[in-house]
Design a protein around this motif. Structure first.
Motif, PDB file in Angstrom:
ATOM      1  N   THR A 129     -58.844 -38.267 -32.976  1.00  0.00           N
ATOM      2  CA  THR A 129     -60.241 -38.634 -32.727  1.00  0.00           C
ATOM      3  C   THR A 129     -61.037 -37.423 -32.247  1.00  0.00           C
ATOM      4  OG1 THR A 129     -59.595 -40.902 -32.216  1.00  0.00           O
ATOM      5  CG2 THR A 129     -61.749 -40.203 -31.458  1.00  0.00           C
ATOM      6  N   LYS A 130     -60.389 -36.539 -31.510  1.00  0.00           N
ATOM      7  CA  LYS A 130     -61.083 -35.345 -31.001  1.00  0.00           C
ATOM      8  C   LYS A 130     -61.431 -34.367 -32.108  1.00  0.00           C
ATOM      9  CE  LYS A 130     -59.139 -35.270 -26.372  1.00  0.00           C
ATOM     10  NZ  LYS A 130     -58.147 -34.636 -25.508  1.00  0.00           N
ATOM     11  N   GLU A 131     -60.500 -34.143 -33.027  1.00  0.00           N
ATOM     12  CA  GLU A 131     -60.714 -33.133 -34.070  1.00  0.00           C
ATOM     13  C   GLU A 131     -60.191 -33.629 -35.403  1.00  0.00           C
ATOM     14  OE1 GLU A 131     -59.446 -28.559 -35.194  1.00  0.00           O
ATOM     15  OE2 GLU A 131     -58.760 -29.428 -33.309  1.00  0.00           O
ATOM     16  N   GLN A 132     -61.018 -33.495 -36.417  1.00  0.00           N
ATOM     17  CA  GLN A 132     -60.625 -33.889 -37.764  1.00  0.00           C
ATOM     18  C   GLN A 132     -60.512 -32.620 -38.611  1.00  0.00           C
ATOM     19  OE1 GLN A 132     -63.660 -35.392 -36.411  1.00  0.00           O
ATOM     20  NE2 GLN A 132     -62.237 -36.728 -35.357  1.00  0.00           N
ATOM     21  N   SER A 133     -59.281 -32.112 -38.717  1.00  0.00           N
ATOM     22  CA  SER A 133     -59.051 -30.877 -39.460  1.00  0.00           C
ATOM     23  C   SER A 133     -57.669 -30.936 -40.108  1.00  0.00           C
ATOM     24  CB  SER A 133     -59.128 -29.667 -38.521  1.00  0.00           C
ATOM     25  OG  SER A 133     -58.036 -29.680 -37.624  1.00  0.00           O
ATOM     26  N   PRO A 134     -57.417 -30.060 -41.081  1.00  0.00           N
ATOM     27  CA  PRO A 134     -56.075 -30.022 -41.690  1.00  0.00           C
ATOM     28  C   PRO A 134     -54.970 -29.704 -40.670  1.00  0.00           C
ATOM     29  CG  PRO A 134     -57.631 -28.848 -43.070  1.00  0.00           C
ATOM     30  CD  PRO A 134     -58.353 -29.189 -41.799  1.00  0.00           C
ATOM     31  N   GLN A 135     -55.289 -28.873 -39.688  1.00  0.00           N
ATOM     32  CA  GLN A 135     -54.288 -28.547 -38.663  1.00  0.00           C
ATOM     33  C   GLN A 135     -53.938 -29.794 -37.838  1.00  0.00           C
ATOM     34  OE1 GLN A 135     -57.206 -26.783 -38.994  1.00  0.00           O
ATOM     35  NE2 GLN A 135     -56.375 -24.973 -40.020  1.00  0.00           N
ATOM     36  N   THR A 136     -54.945 -30.590 -37.527  1.00  0.00           N
ATOM     37  CA  THR A 136     -54.699 -31.819 -36.777  1.00  0.00           C
ATOM     38  C   THR A 136     -53.866 -32.788 -37.604  1.00  0.00           C
ATOM     39  OG1 THR A 136     -56.843 -31.514 -35.692  1.00  0.00           O
ATOM     40  CG2 THR A 136     -55.812 -33.662 -35.465  1.00  0.00           C
ATOM     41  N   LEU A 137     -54.133 -32.845 -38.900  1.00  0.00           N
ATOM     42  CA  LEU A 137     -53.361 -33.719 -39.779  1.00  0.00           C
ATOM     43  C   LEU A 137     -51.895 -33.273 -39.837  1.00  0.00           C
ATOM     44  CD1 LEU A 137     -53.488 -36.168 -41.642  1.00  0.00           C
ATOM     45  CD2 LEU A 137     -54.063 -34.618 -43.508  1.00  0.00           C
ATOM     46  N   MET A 138     -51.658 -31.977 -39.882  1.00  0.00           N
ATOM     47  CA  MET A 138     -50.277 -31.474 -39.878  1.00  0.00           C
ATOM     48  C   MET A 138     -49.579 -31.792 -38.559  1.00  0.00           C
ATOM     49  SD  MET A 138     -49.532 -30.318 -42.790  1.00  0.00           S
ATOM     50  CE  MET A 138     -48.011 -29.483 -42.412  1.00  0.00           C
TER      51      MET A 138
END
Length: 161
Positions: A72-81
Motif C-alpha cells: 500500500t505504501k509503494e507500488q513499484s516492481p521492486q515492491t512486487l518482487m
C-alpha cells in the motif's frame, strides 16, 4: 479460552489450531505430540493457564499485515518482487494460498476508500477461483498483488490529478 479462540479465529478451525500452536510456543511449552487426539490432563492444565491470557496473533498474520502495508505504501516492481518473496516464504511454511489471500484482502480493505473496495473484492474472488483451479498458487497470489497495486495506483492518481 475456547470462546476467545473461536472469536479470534473467526470460527476457522485451521486458524484456531495455528493460533493455539502459536500460544503454546510463546508460552514456552513443549511440542504438541502428533498422535495426541483427545485432551489429556496436560492439555487441561495448559488451557487453564492460558484462559486468562490474550491469544497471540500468529506470526504469519503479522507477516501478511506487513506485506499489506508495504504494497500500500509503494507500488513499484521492486515492491512486487519483495511481495513475491514474502508470499513464497508463507507458502513454504505451509500457510494455504486461500488463507493468505483472504487475510491479505482483509488487511488491504482496512486501509482502502469505499469507492475502491468493491473492485478489490471482485479481483480477490477472481484470483481465489484461479487458485482453486490452478496448480501454482504463487503466480495467482502475485497476480492479485500486482492487480491491487495497479488499482491503488490508479486511485491515487485520480485522487490527486
Amino acid at each position: 479460552m475456547a470462546v476467545n479462540l473461536a472469536r479470534e479465529s473467526d470460527r476457522n478451525l485451521r486458524k484456531a489450531l495455528l493460533m493455539l500452536e502459536a500460544a503454546k510456543v510463546q508460552a514456552g511449552g513443549n511440542e504438541i505430540p502428533d498422535d495426541q487426539l483427545i485432551p489429556t490432563p496436560d492439555w487441561e492444565i495448559y488451557i487453564r493457564q492460558l484462559a486468562n491470557e490474550a491469544i497471540p496473533t500468529p506470526d504469519w498474520e503479522i507477516y501478511i499485515r506487513q506485506l499489506a502495508n508495504d504494497i500500500t505504501k509503494e507500488q513499484s516492481p521492486q515492491t512486487l518482487m519483495m511481495a513475491r518473496e514474502k508470499i513464497y516464504e508463507l507458502l513454504v511454511n505451509c500457510i494455504p494460498a486461500t488463507t493468505i489471500l483472504k487475510t491479505l484482502v482483509g488487511e488491504l480493505l482496512n486501509n482502502l476508500d469505499d469507492s475502491v473496495k468493491l473492485e478489490v473484492i471482485e479481483w480477490a474472488a477472481f484470483y481465489e477461483h484461479r487458485i482453486a483451479l490452478g496448480s501454482k498458487d504463487i503466480f495467482h497470489l502475485e497476480a492479485f498483488i500486482a492487480k491491487y497495486m495497479a488499482i491503488y495506483k490508479k486511485y491515487l492518481n485520480d485522487l490527486f490529478a
